[in-house]
Write a protein that holds these residues in place. Structure first.
Motif, PDB file in Angstrom:
ATOM      1  N   PRO A  83      -0.135   3.539  -4.185  1.00 20.32           N
ATOM      2  CA  PRO A  83      -1.424   3.623  -3.973  1.00 20.32           C
ATOM      3  C   PRO A  83      -2.112   2.790  -4.848  1.00 20.32           C
ATOM      4  O   PRO A  83      -3.392   2.128  -4.757  1.00 20.32           O
ATOM      5  CB  PRO A  83      -1.932   4.981  -3.926  1.00 20.32           C
ATOM      6  CG  PRO A  83      -0.441   5.406  -3.456  1.00 20.32           C
ATOM      7  CD  PRO A  83       0.345   4.601  -3.913  1.00 20.32           C
ATOM      8  N   GLN A  84      -1.855   2.549  -6.149  1.00 20.45           N
ATOM      9  CA  GLN A  84      -2.416   1.999  -7.199  1.00 20.45           C
ATOM     10  C   GLN A  84      -2.334   0.248  -7.057  1.00 20.45           C
ATOM     11  O   GLN A  84      -2.763  -0.440  -7.878  1.00 20.45           O
ATOM     12  CB  GLN A  84      -2.058   2.513  -8.505  1.00 20.45           C
ATOM     13  CG  GLN A  84      -0.737   2.275  -8.882  1.00 20.45           C
ATOM     14  CD  GLN A  84       0.209   3.244  -8.414  1.00 20.45           C
ATOM     15  OE1 GLN A  84       0.032   3.902  -7.537  1.00 20.45           O
ATOM     16  NE2 GLN A  84       1.535   3.585  -9.167  1.00 20.45           N
ATOM     17  N   LEU A 118       0.765  -1.262   0.102  1.00 19.79           N
ATOM     18  CA  LEU A 118       0.003  -0.061  -0.033  1.00 19.79           C
ATOM     19  C   LEU A 118       0.815   1.377  -0.019  1.00 19.79           C
ATOM     20  O   LEU A 118       0.168   2.182   0.028  1.00 19.79           O
ATOM     21  CB  LEU A 118      -1.104  -0.040   1.271  1.00 19.79           C
ATOM     22  CG  LEU A 118      -1.889  -1.066   1.401  1.00 19.79           C
ATOM     23  CD1 LEU A 118      -2.868  -1.063   2.300  1.00 19.79           C
ATOM     24  CD2 LEU A 118      -2.516  -1.355  -0.076  1.00 19.79           C
ATOM     25  N   SER A 119       2.329   1.029   0.137  1.00 22.22           N
ATOM     26  CA  SER A 119       3.230   2.497  -0.174  1.00 22.22           C
ATOM     27  C   SER A 119       2.974   2.732  -1.743  1.00 22.22           C
ATOM     28  O   SER A 119       3.287   3.845  -2.256  1.00 22.22           O
ATOM     29  CB  SER A 119       4.462   1.993   0.074  1.00 22.22           C
ATOM     30  OG  SER A 119       4.844   1.111  -0.520  1.00 22.22           O
TER      31      SER A 119
END
Length: 200
Positions: A105-106, A102-103
């Protein structure tokens, strides 16, 4: 992240709840630094039942919740967490889970797209090497190993260090075999059943 591993399916069947949790923890033998950083898990995914999707949704309040997707609020390591997907592929509703970083975002959307692309292909599009990797990844550590790690004299020198797997050969019981030596029939059976290599 620019060096993020490509998304990869690690189990050839629809995982039961027991298999799902085993796959969540399958990399216990990975180097400690890879487990702590999450590199041992990131980008791996597999298919689950609808019941397991809803079971996991009810365990903890999700970190995020979108139509057909949610993320676990409890991270595996660093920014690595399990993301669950409900996806319609070729008119059939199916459920999946995978570890996303999740660092980036996509990452969840990229994994969703990768799952759709992969599952939309014909099942026979996998190469033999890809099938062997899926079998290895989906096999419990108790049923796989490295030739010669326990007893070097048990294997010829040219095979030491290669990956091994337990195979059920029917009336002859269970034998230890080099992963690379699995027959086409053994490969297809393991991918079809998704069961441990002992045939249990």
């Amino acid at each position: 992240m620019s060096d993020q591993p490509r998304f990869r399916k690690i189990f050839g069947n629809v995982a039961t709840r027991e298999q799902m949790f085993a796959l969540f923890n399958r990399d216990q033998k990975a180097p400690p630094e890879d487990r702590i950083s999450g590199r041992a898990y990131v980008s791996e995914w597999f298919e689950i039942e609808a019941s397991e999707y809803h079971f996991m949704l009810d365990i903890l309040p999700p970190l995020f919740l979108r139509t057909g997707m949610f993320g676990m609020s409890e991270c595996k390591a660093g920014y690595i967490t399990s993301v669950f997907f409900e996806i319609t592929i070729r008119g059939q509703r199916r459920w999946f889970t995978g570890f996303c970083d999740l660092s980036t975002p996509q990452s969840p959307d990229a994994m969703r797209e990768a799952i759709i692309a992969y599952e939309s292909q014909l099942s026979d599009s996998m190469t033999r090497e890809e099938k062997l990797e899926a079998i290895w990844a989906g096999t419990h550590p108790d049923f796989r190993g490295i030739a010669g790690s326990a007893d070097p004299s048990a294997w010829p020198a040219e095979h030491r260090g290669k990956r091994t797997i337990l195979v059920n050969v029917g009336s002859h019981g269970t034998i230890l075999k080099l992963l690379e030596d699995l027959t086409d029939e053994e490969i297809e059976e393991k991918l079809r059943t998704g069961k441990p290599s002992t045939g249990a």
